[in-house]
Motif scaffolding. Structure first.
Motif, PDB file in Angstrom:
ATOM      1  N   ILE A  34      93.942  44.859  61.756  1.00  0.00           N
ATOM      2  CA  ILE A  34      95.333  45.008  61.307  1.00  0.00           C
ATOM      3  C   ILE A  34      95.722  43.973  60.261  1.00  0.00           C
ATOM      4  CG2 ILE A  34      96.078  46.083  63.458  1.00  0.00           C
ATOM      5  CD1 ILE A  34      97.388  43.369  64.199  1.00  0.00           C
ATOM      6  N   CYS A  35      94.787  43.116  59.889  1.00  0.00           N
ATOM      7  CA  CYS A  35      95.097  42.030  58.972  1.00  0.00           C
ATOM      8  C   CYS A  35      94.816  42.401  57.515  1.00  0.00           C
ATOM      9  CB  CYS A  35      94.303  40.791  59.357  1.00  0.00           C
ATOM     10  SG  CYS A  35      94.775  40.189  60.977  1.00  0.00           S
ATOM     11  N   THR A  36      95.631  41.839  56.646  1.00  0.00           N
ATOM     12  CA  THR A  36      95.501  42.126  55.219  1.00  0.00           C
ATOM     13  C   THR A  36      95.363  40.888  54.354  1.00  0.00           C
ATOM     14  OG1 THR A  36      97.896  42.182  54.975  1.00  0.00           O
ATOM     15  CG2 THR A  36      96.793  44.288  55.374  1.00  0.00           C
ATOM     16  N   THR A  37      95.769  39.719  54.867  1.00  0.00           N
ATOM     17  CA  THR A  37      95.708  38.499  54.067  1.00  0.00           C
ATOM     18  C   THR A  37      95.214  37.322  54.901  1.00  0.00           C
ATOM     19  OG1 THR A  37      97.987  37.869  54.536  1.00  0.00           O
ATOM     20  CG2 THR A  37      97.624  39.180  52.553  1.00  0.00           C
ATOM     21  N   LEU A  38      94.772  36.294  54.189  1.00  0.00           N
ATOM     22  CA  LEU A  38      94.389  35.035  54.816  1.00  0.00           C
ATOM     23  C   LEU A  38      95.618  34.147  54.951  1.00  0.00           C
ATOM     24  CD1 LEU A  38      91.113  34.447  52.790  1.00  0.00           C
ATOM     25  CD2 LEU A  38      91.283  35.071  55.199  1.00  0.00           C
ATOM     26  N   ASP A  39      95.481  33.048  55.647  1.00  0.00           N
ATOM     27  CA  ASP A  39      96.587  32.140  55.878  1.00  0.00           C
ATOM     28  C   ASP A  39      97.208  31.619  54.591  1.00  0.00           C
ATOM     29  OD1 ASP A  39      97.124  28.955  57.384  1.00  0.00           O
ATOM     30  OD2 ASP A  39      98.295  30.766  57.646  1.00  0.00           O
ATOM     31  N   ASP A  40      96.388  31.463  53.562  1.00  0.00           N
ATOM     32  CA  ASP A  40      96.923  30.951  52.290  1.00  0.00           C
ATOM     33  C   ASP A  40      97.539  32.040  51.418  1.00  0.00           C
ATOM     34  OD1 ASP A  40      94.709  32.310  51.350  1.00  0.00           O
ATOM     35  OD2 ASP A  40      93.683  30.531  50.578  1.00  0.00           O
ATOM     36  N   GLY A  41      97.596  33.276  51.936  1.00  0.00           N
ATOM     37  CA  GLY A  41      98.225  34.370  51.204  1.00  0.00           C
ATOM     38  C   GLY A  41      97.279  35.205  50.363  1.00  0.00           C
ATOM     39  N   THR A  42      96.024  34.791  50.248  1.00  0.00           N
ATOM     40  CA  THR A  42      95.073  35.586  49.474  1.00  0.00           C
ATOM     41  C   THR A  42      94.659  36.816  50.282  1.00  0.00           C
ATOM     42  OG1 THR A  42      93.167  34.337  50.284  1.00  0.00           O
ATOM     43  CG2 THR A  42      94.163  33.600  48.213  1.00  0.00           C
ATOM     44  N   PRO A  43      94.314  37.895  49.585  1.00  0.00           N
ATOM     45  CA  PRO A  43      93.920  39.117  50.288  1.00  0.00           C
ATOM     46  C   PRO A  43      92.691  38.890  51.166  1.00  0.00           C
ATOM     47  CG  PRO A  43      94.353  39.578  47.978  1.00  0.00           C
ATOM     48  CD  PRO A  43      94.365  38.079  48.130  1.00  0.00           C
ATOM     49  N   LEU A  44      92.665  39.556  52.296  1.00  0.00           N
ATOM     50  CA  LEU A  44      91.516  39.514  53.195  1.00  0.00           C
ATOM     51  C   LEU A  44      90.507  40.524  52.669  1.00  0.00           C
ATOM     52  CD1 LEU A  44      90.219  38.409  55.759  1.00  0.00           C
ATOM     53  CD2 LEU A  44      91.435  40.166  57.042  1.00  0.00           C
ATOM     54  N   ASP A  45      89.632  40.049  51.787  1.00  0.00           N
ATOM     55  CA  ASP A  45      88.651  40.928  51.145  1.00  0.00           C
ATOM     56  C   ASP A  45      87.366  41.011  51.966  1.00  0.00           C
ATOM     57  OD1 ASP A  45      87.447  38.474  50.703  1.00  0.00           O
ATOM     58  OD2 ASP A  45      87.810  38.466  48.557  1.00  0.00           O
ATOM     59  N   ASP A  46      86.391  41.760  51.457  1.00  0.00           N
ATOM     60  CA  ASP A  46      85.130  41.951  52.180  1.00  0.00           C
ATOM     61  C   ASP A  46      84.405  40.629  52.413  1.00  0.00           C
ATOM     62  OD1 ASP A  46      85.548  44.677  52.359  1.00  0.00           O
ATOM     63  OD2 ASP A  46      84.333  45.150  50.591  1.00  0.00           O
ATOM     64  N   ALA A  47      84.407  39.746  51.435  1.00  0.00           N
ATOM     65  CA  ALA A  47      83.726  38.456  51.582  1.00  0.00           C
ATOM     66  C   ALA A  47      84.373  37.624  52.693  1.00  0.00           C
ATOM     67  CB  ALA A  47      83.732  37.690  50.266  1.00  0.00           C
ATOM     68  N   SER A  48      85.698  37.620  52.743  1.00  0.00           N
ATOM     69  CA  SER A  48      86.415  36.880  53.787  1.00  0.00           C
ATOM     70  C   SER A  48      86.147  37.478  55.160  1.00  0.00           C
ATOM     71  CB  SER A  48      87.913  36.892  53.516  1.00  0.00           C
ATOM     72  OG  SER A  48      88.201  36.282  52.279  1.00  0.00           O
ATOM     73  N   ARG A  49      86.170  38.796  55.223  1.00  0.00           N
ATOM     74  CA  ARG A  49      85.869  39.472  56.493  1.00  0.00           C
ATOM     75  C   ARG A  49      84.456  39.142  56.957  1.00  0.00           C
ATOM     76  NH1 ARG A  49      89.569  43.188  58.284  1.00  0.00           N
ATOM     77  NH2 ARG A  49      91.104  43.758  56.724  1.00  0.00           N
ATOM     78  N   ASP A  50      83.504  39.167  56.013  1.00  0.00           N
ATOM     79  CA  ASP A  50      82.116  38.852  56.351  1.00  0.00           C
ATOM     80  C   ASP A  50      81.992  37.427  56.884  1.00  0.00           C
ATOM     81  OD1 ASP A  50      81.386  41.392  55.566  1.00  0.00           O
ATOM     82  OD2 ASP A  50      80.537  40.762  53.635  1.00  0.00           O
ATOM     83  N   ALA A  51      82.721  36.484  56.279  1.00  0.00           N
ATOM     84  CA  ALA A  51      82.684  35.095  56.737  1.00  0.00           C
ATOM     85  C   ALA A  51      83.261  34.973  58.147  1.00  0.00           C
ATOM     86  CB  ALA A  51      83.444  34.197  55.766  1.00  0.00           C
ATOM     87  N   LEU A  52      84.366  35.667  58.406  1.00  0.00           N
ATOM     88  CA  LEU A  52      84.957  35.646  59.743  1.00  0.00           C
ATOM     89  C   LEU A  52      84.027  36.303  60.758  1.00  0.00           C
ATOM     90  CD1 LEU A  52      88.648  36.491  58.837  1.00  0.00           C
ATOM     91  CD2 LEU A  52      87.786  34.315  59.715  1.00  0.00           C
ATOM     92  N   GLU A  53      83.421  37.414  60.373  1.00  0.00           N
ATOM     93  CA  GLU A  53      82.475  38.106  61.256  1.00  0.00           C
ATOM     94  C   GLU A  53      81.283  37.207  61.579  1.00  0.00           C
ATOM     95  OE1 GLU A  53      82.475  41.053  62.769  1.00  0.00           O
ATOM     96  OE2 GLU A  53      84.201  42.030  61.840  1.00  0.00           O
TER      97      GLU A  53
END
Length: 121
Positions: A56-75
């Motif tokens: 359900i998330c769309t952005t990171l804490d700093d306001g940048t979009p939650l893109d594929d690279a960010s999702r991969d890092a979280l995963e």
């Protein structure tokens, strides 16, 4: 909702926060959602199973979009912690418009967008 990848510490004056509503945990959503009113205004907060909150998330804490690279890092972080036997939950939040009341908030089983994942650590 915003996503953070660290266990930050902050001092929150909980006396100034009022819980307005709750959508209880259920086994379809695999998350619980509350609405609070605070000096910063009303806020939606969701906690639950990592993947169900992340969807359900769309952005990171700093306001940048939650893109594929960010999702991969979280995963990757989720996988590392899980392999170490650490149970991982996710927390996400979204500011609501002033004047929003629990009666004007709709939560469905469909992923609601514009949530912000709080960074995990």
């Amino acid at each position: 909702m915003r996503c953070t990848t660290g266990a930050g510490t902050s001092s929150v004056q909980t006396e100034a926060i009022t819980k307005l509503a709750e959508v209880p945990f259920d086994f379809m959503r695999k998350r619980v959602t509350i609405v609070i009113d605070s000096p910063d205004g009303p806020r939606l907060i969701t906690k639950g199973a990592f993947h169900h909150v992340l969807e359900i998330c769309t952005t990171l804490d700093d306001g940048t979009p939650l893109d594929d690279a960010s999702r991969d890092a979280l995963e990757a972080r989720y996988a590392t912690w899980s392999s170490q036997g650490i149970r991982v939950l996710a927390l996400a939040t979204r500011a609501l418009a002033q004047g929003t009341t629990p009666l004007t908030i709709t939560v469905s089983s469909d992923p609601s967008k514009n949530h912000v994942v709080l960074e995990l650590e």
